[in-house]
Write a protein that holds these residues in place. Structure first.
Motif, PDB file in Angstrom:
ATOM      1  N   LYS A   1      -2.661   3.832  -3.489  1.00 36.77           N
ATOM      2  CA  LYS A   1      -2.886   2.575  -4.192  1.00 36.77           C
ATOM      3  C   LYS A   1      -2.589   1.385  -3.291  1.00 36.77           C
ATOM      4  O   LYS A   1      -1.834   1.485  -2.313  1.00 36.77           O
TER       5      LYS A   1
ATOM      6  N   MET B   1      -1.537  -2.685  -3.999  1.00 30.48           N
ATOM      7  CA  MET B   1      -1.135  -3.649  -5.016  1.00 30.48           C
ATOM      8  C   MET B   1      -1.027  -5.031  -4.377  1.00 30.48           C
ATOM      9  O   MET B   1      -0.290  -5.221  -3.409  1.00 30.48           O
TER      10      MET B   1
ATOM     11  N   SER C   1      -3.205  -4.037  -9.056  1.00 30.08           N
ATOM     12  CA  SER C   1      -4.007  -3.116  -8.266  1.00 30.08           C
ATOM     13  C   SER C   1      -5.329  -3.764  -7.841  1.00 30.08           C
ATOM     14  O   SER C   1      -5.987  -4.445  -8.627  1.00 30.08           O
TER      15      SER C   1
ATOM     16  N   CYS D   1       0.858  -1.189   0.000  1.00 32.74           N
ATOM     17  CA  CYS D   1       0.000   0.000   0.000  1.00 32.74           C
ATOM     18  C   CYS D   1       0.888   1.230   0.000  1.00 32.74           C
ATOM     19  O   CYS D   1       1.851   1.299   0.768  1.00 32.74           O
TER      20      CYS D   1
END
Length: 251
Positions: free
Chosen positions: A61, A63, A68, A8
């Motif tokens: 974001k 991942m 994602s 993150c």
């Protein structure tokens, strides 16, 4: 070094004028236990909600294995191998213990599940294994609502075990447990860590954190103030002052 399963970066979320999470970055690696520590309102549960799709992030974001997961719905994140527990447990209270666990293994909302008889046997085997590991086999036909509090906690863990996820997000999983139950819980987490599960737990019991965590991320007012080994973080007097509410000492 093993690459993190979940990364993150810069997660942020505001509610009105309140910045609940402000640029949080975090990584979870297979076979490691990370504890999110901080005072009430620090943004710990909100971080979980952003990762699992229960809330949309304003920025940042997440991942998962390089892909994602931002914008996915909670059930979609769960099917990617991210299991999550809640402070309020969220069990199917009128269903049996066994059916509560079996439901966590199902991959579709339809009454009929894909994969036929072989897949059904695999789900049933995962359910029975999870019941055995959490000590709930003898209570398999009891309704969830009739369980004692500690038993409900272990039912929540059995659902996670049966899902066979490789990332666990646990929100205060040891709260309210007596010493014997905490020890059983600790053994479950240690076994999962040996099996390569990446675990992140929110926990206010610092004895549990010290025993189980490989690393700590200390949050306050939506920000990560420090990360590192438990001993170093928990001995920091400024962080201790924030945790126990004495902000003048932390200044």
């Amino acid at each position: 070094m093993t690459a993190p399963l979940l990364i993150c970066e810069g997660l942020s979320r505001s509610f009105g004028g309140v910045k609940a999470v402000a640029g949080v970055s975090l990584s979870l690696t297979a076979g490691m236990v990370t504890a999110l520590v901080g005072p009430n309102g620090a943004g710990k549960t909100t971080c979980f909600n952003l990762i699992t799709g229960n809330l949309r992030a304003d920025a940042g974001k997440a991942m998962l294995r390089g892909q994602s997961i931002m914008g996915l719905k909670p059930h979609q994140v769960a099917r990617q191998g991210v299991a999550r527990s809640f402070q309020d447990l969220r069990l199917f209270t009128h269903m049996s213990v066994r059916d509560n666990v079996l439901a966590a293994t199902e991959t579709s909302a339809w009454f009929w599940q894909p994969g036929g008889a072989a897949a059904r046997r695999a789900r049933e085997a995962a359910t029975e294994e999870a019941l055995a590991r959490t000590g709930l086999t003898a209570l398999a036909e009891a309704r969830a609502m009739d369980l004692a509090y500690a038993e409900r906690k272990f039912l929540s863990m059995a659902r996670i075990l049966a899902a066979r996820a490789d990332i666990w997000l646990l929100d205060e999983p040891a709260s309210g447990l007596d010493l014997s139950s905490r020890r059983r819980f600790g053994e479950l987490l240690k076994e999962a860590r040996r099996q390569g599960v990446a675990i992140c737990l929110i926990e206010h019991n610092l004895d549990v954190v010290t025993e189980l965590a490989d690393r700590i991320a200390f949050l306050d007012q939506g920000k990560v103030l420090a990360e590192g080994e438990p001993e170093a973080i928990l001995r920091d007097p400024k962080l201790a002052a924030i945790y126990f509410g004495d902000r003048e000492d932390a200044a």
